[in-house]
Design a protein around this motif. Structure first.
Motif, mmCIF file in Angstrom:
data_model
loop_
_atom_site.group_PDB
_atom_site.id
_atom_site.type_symbol
_atom_site.label_atom_id
_atom_site.label_comp_id
_atom_site.label_asym_id
_atom_site.label_seq_id
_atom_site.Cartn_x
_atom_site.Cartn_y
_atom_site.Cartn_z
ATOM 1 N N ALA A 35 7.009 35.534 -7.489
ATOM 2 C CA ALA A 35 5.695 35.245 -6.913
ATOM 3 C C ALA A 35 4.912 34.225 -7.730
ATOM 4 C CB ALA A 35 4.893 36.540 -6.779
ATOM 5 N N ALA A 36 4.908 34.374 -9.056
ATOM 6 C CA ALA A 36 4.120 33.466 -9.894
ATOM 7 C C ALA A 36 4.603 32.014 -9.809
ATOM 8 C CB ALA A 36 4.119 33.957 -11.341
ATOM 9 N N PRO A 37 5.922 31.747 -9.902
ATOM 10 C CA PRO A 37 6.348 30.351 -9.736
ATOM 11 C C PRO A 37 6.037 29.777 -8.360
ATOM 12 C CG PRO A 37 8.070 31.624 -10.825
ATOM 13 C CD PRO A 37 7.036 32.600 -10.357
ATOM 14 N N LEU A 38 6.111 30.599 -7.314
ATOM 15 C CA LEU A 38 5.778 30.108 -5.973
ATOM 16 C C LEU A 38 4.308 29.707 -5.896
ATOM 17 C CD1 LEU A 38 7.754 32.547 -3.629
ATOM 18 C CD2 LEU A 38 8.218 30.131 -4.053
ATOM 19 N N VAL A 39 3.435 30.551 -6.423
ATOM 20 C CA VAL A 39 2.008 30.216 -6.437
ATOM 21 C C VAL A 39 1.760 29.009 -7.325
ATOM 22 C CG1 VAL A 39 -0.291 31.054 -7.069
ATOM 23 C CG2 VAL A 39 1.311 32.583 -5.917
ATOM 24 N N GLY A 40 2.424 28.972 -8.486
ATOM 25 C CA GLY A 40 2.275 27.825 -9.372
ATOM 26 C C GLY A 40 2.731 26.529 -8.733
ATOM 27 N N PHE A 41 3.813 26.603 -7.957
ATOM 28 C CA PHE A 41 4.303 25.402 -7.264
ATOM 29 C C PHE A 41 3.270 24.900 -6.259
ATOM 30 C CE2 PHE A 41 6.478 23.498 -3.614
ATOM 31 C CZ PHE A 41 7.161 22.467 -4.232
ATOM 32 N N CYS A 42 2.671 25.823 -5.502
ATOM 33 C CA CYS A 42 1.655 25.418 -4.519
ATOM 34 C C CYS A 42 0.396 24.874 -5.183
ATOM 35 C CB CYS A 42 1.307 26.598 -3.620
ATOM 36 S SG CYS A 42 2.649 27.128 -2.531
ATOM 37 N N LEU A 43 0.151 25.300 -6.419
ATOM 38 C CA LEU A 43 -1.007 24.806 -7.153
ATOM 39 C C LEU A 43 -0.678 23.567 -7.979
ATOM 40 C CD1 LEU A 43 -2.539 28.185 -8.413
ATOM 41 C CD2 LEU A 43 -3.376 26.741 -6.546
ATOM 42 N N GLY A 44 0.589 23.160 -7.973
ATOM 43 C CA GLY A 44 0.996 21.980 -8.721
ATOM 44 C C GLY A 44 1.372 22.239 -10.160
ATOM 45 N N HIS A 45 1.602 23.515 -10.526
ATOM 46 C CA HIS A 45 1.958 23.854 -11.909
ATOM 47 C C HIS A 45 3.070 24.897 -11.902
ATOM 48 C CE1 HIS A 45 -1.565 21.741 -13.605
ATOM 49 N NE2 HIS A 45 -2.182 22.157 -12.507
ATOM 50 N N PRO A 46 4.273 24.529 -11.459
ATOM 51 C CA PRO A 46 5.362 25.520 -11.384
ATOM 52 C C PRO A 46 5.812 26.016 -12.749
ATOM 53 C CG PRO A 46 6.189 23.306 -10.936
ATOM 54 C CD PRO A 46 4.693 23.199 -10.985
ATOM 55 N N GLY A 47 5.720 25.170 -13.774
ATOM 56 C CA GLY A 47 6.135 25.586 -15.106
ATOM 57 C C GLY A 47 5.283 26.723 -15.635
ATOM 58 N N GLU A 48 3.969 26.604 -15.495
ATOM 59 C CA GLU A 48 3.079 27.674 -15.933
ATOM 60 C C GLU A 48 3.297 28.936 -15.110
ATOM 61 O OE1 GLU A 48 2.325 24.605 -15.555
ATOM 62 O OE2 GLU A 48 1.142 23.868 -17.242
ATOM 63 N N GLY A 49 3.589 28.756 -13.819
ATOM 64 C CA GLY A 49 3.870 29.918 -12.978
ATOM 65 C C GLY A 49 5.109 30.661 -13.435
ATOM 66 N N LEU A 50 6.130 29.905 -13.821
ATOM 67 C CA LEU A 50 7.363 30.535 -14.316
ATOM 68 C C LEU A 50 7.096 31.281 -15.618
ATOM 69 C CD1 LEU A 50 10.406 30.941 -13.964
ATOM 70 C CD2 LEU A 50 10.755 28.793 -15.204
ATOM 71 N N LEU A 51 6.294 30.698 -16.492
ATOM 72 C CA LEU A 51 5.961 31.356 -17.752
ATOM 73 C C LEU A 51 5.212 32.658 -17.504
ATOM 74 C CD1 LEU A 51 5.698 31.441 -20.843
ATOM 75 C CD2 LEU A 51 3.632 30.027 -20.613
ATOM 76 N N VAL A 52 4.198 32.617 -16.654
ATOM 77 C CA VAL A 52 3.425 33.826 -16.346
ATOM 78 C C VAL A 52 4.310 34.874 -15.692
ATOM 79 C CG1 VAL A 52 1.540 34.757 -14.953
ATOM 80 C CG2 VAL A 52 1.238 32.598 -16.175
ATOM 81 N N GLY A 53 5.146 34.447 -14.755
ATOM 82 C CA GLY A 53 6.032 35.392 -14.079
ATOM 83 C C GLY A 53 6.968 36.093 -15.040
ATOM 84 N N ALA A 54 7.517 35.351 -15.986
ATOM 85 C CA ALA A 54 8.428 35.952 -16.971
ATOM 86 C C ALA A 54 7.695 36.942 -17.858
ATOM 87 C CB ALA A 54 9.080 34.857 -17.811
ATOM 88 N N LEU A 55 6.486 36.595 -18.287
ATOM 89 C CA LEU A 55 5.725 37.491 -19.163
ATOM 90 C C LEU A 55 5.349 38.786 -18.454
ATOM 91 C CD1 LEU A 55 3.344 34.948 -20.961
ATOM 92 C CD2 LEU A 55 5.451 35.965 -21.833
ATOM 93 N N VAL A 56 4.816 38.671 -17.228
ATOM 94 C CA VAL A 56 4.409 39.872 -16.498
ATOM 95 C C VAL A 56 5.620 40.709 -16.117
ATOM 96 C CG1 VAL A 56 3.207 40.718 -14.439
ATOM 97 C CG2 VAL A 56 2.344 38.705 -15.638
#
Length: 229
Positions: A35-56
């Motif tokens: 979910a986090a990388p998908l949201v990050g991709f739509c917001l233009g920041h997939p890398g940060e989304g992947l980081l948050v997703g892995a941490l959570v």
């Protein structure tokens, strides 16, 4: 990207992904690592989304929403923290992860509020299922379909409003508070991103009460604050 647009994207996509948690689909796209990388991709920041997703994902690896079990909502936390990546906050290059970690602190309570909302929606679905059975007994075979649609639509609408309100207030707080943080606190937040995986690994290896993990997380943050002084 404007704050309201960020909140709308986060709420629209986040609520849809959240339905997969216990209300529909069951494709596991609600997991933070997805979910986090998908949201990050739509917001233009997939890398940060992947980081948050892995941490959570690491923090909640031993607490899955199965059956009647309803742990703190990991999807809500992952989606909301990822939205911080779309904020234009003046972070120093050597403390690039600090805004995300501040987002963890701001939005952590939303995971518990999301659990309460989920439990209320489950009770609502139970009432709808009983209503559908009574209507079928009265020769209304279309009742289950309408009750199912009502349950899904009400769950999506409630979560959309929930995410929009939390993202709007939380992101406003992050954008207001972060520029006022002293440099040592900003650096401590940045390095704290390396502590969270340790807590996640400990949670996977040990099923101790989560409050101990949170105490370790808070204690390690204080250690980094003292270290940066």
């Amino acid at each position: 990207m404007g704050l309201v647009n960020v909140c709308l994207i986060t709420s629209t996509l986040g609520a849809l992904l959240w339905l997969d948690r216990s209300h529909a689909f069951q494709f596991m796209v609600n997991r933070p690592i997805v979910a986090a990388p998908l949201v990050g991709f739509c917001l233009g920041h997939p890398g940060e989304g992947l980081l948050v997703g892995a941490l959570v994902e690491l923090l909640w690896v031993n607490r899955l929403p199965m059956g009647t079990t309803s742990p703190p909502d990991e999807t809500v936390l992952a989606v909301l923290v990822t939205s911080v990546s779309a904020l234009d906050v003046p972070a120093h290059p050597e403390a690039s992860h600090a805004p995300l970690m501040l987002g963890f602190a701001v939005f952590f309570g939303a995971s518990y509020a999301g659990r309460r909302l989920d439990m209320r929606l489950r009770k609502w679905n139970t009432l709808l299922s009983r209503l559908a059975l009574r209507l079928v007994e009265r020769d209304k075979p279309e009742a289950p379909a309408w009750c199912t649609f009502l349950g899904l639509s009400s769950a999506y609408l409630c979560m959309f409003v929930f995410l929009f309100v939390f993202s709007l207030t939380g992101l406003s707080a992050v954008r207001f508070v972060f520029p006022m943080l002293p440099s040592f606190l900003e650096t401590a937040l940045h390095y704290h991103v390396y502590v969270v995986p340790l807590v996640g690994v400990a949670a996977a290896l040990n099923t101790a009460p989560s409050i101990r993990n949170l105490a370790f997380l808070a204690g390690s943050f204080c250690f980094f604050v003292l270290l940066m002084l």
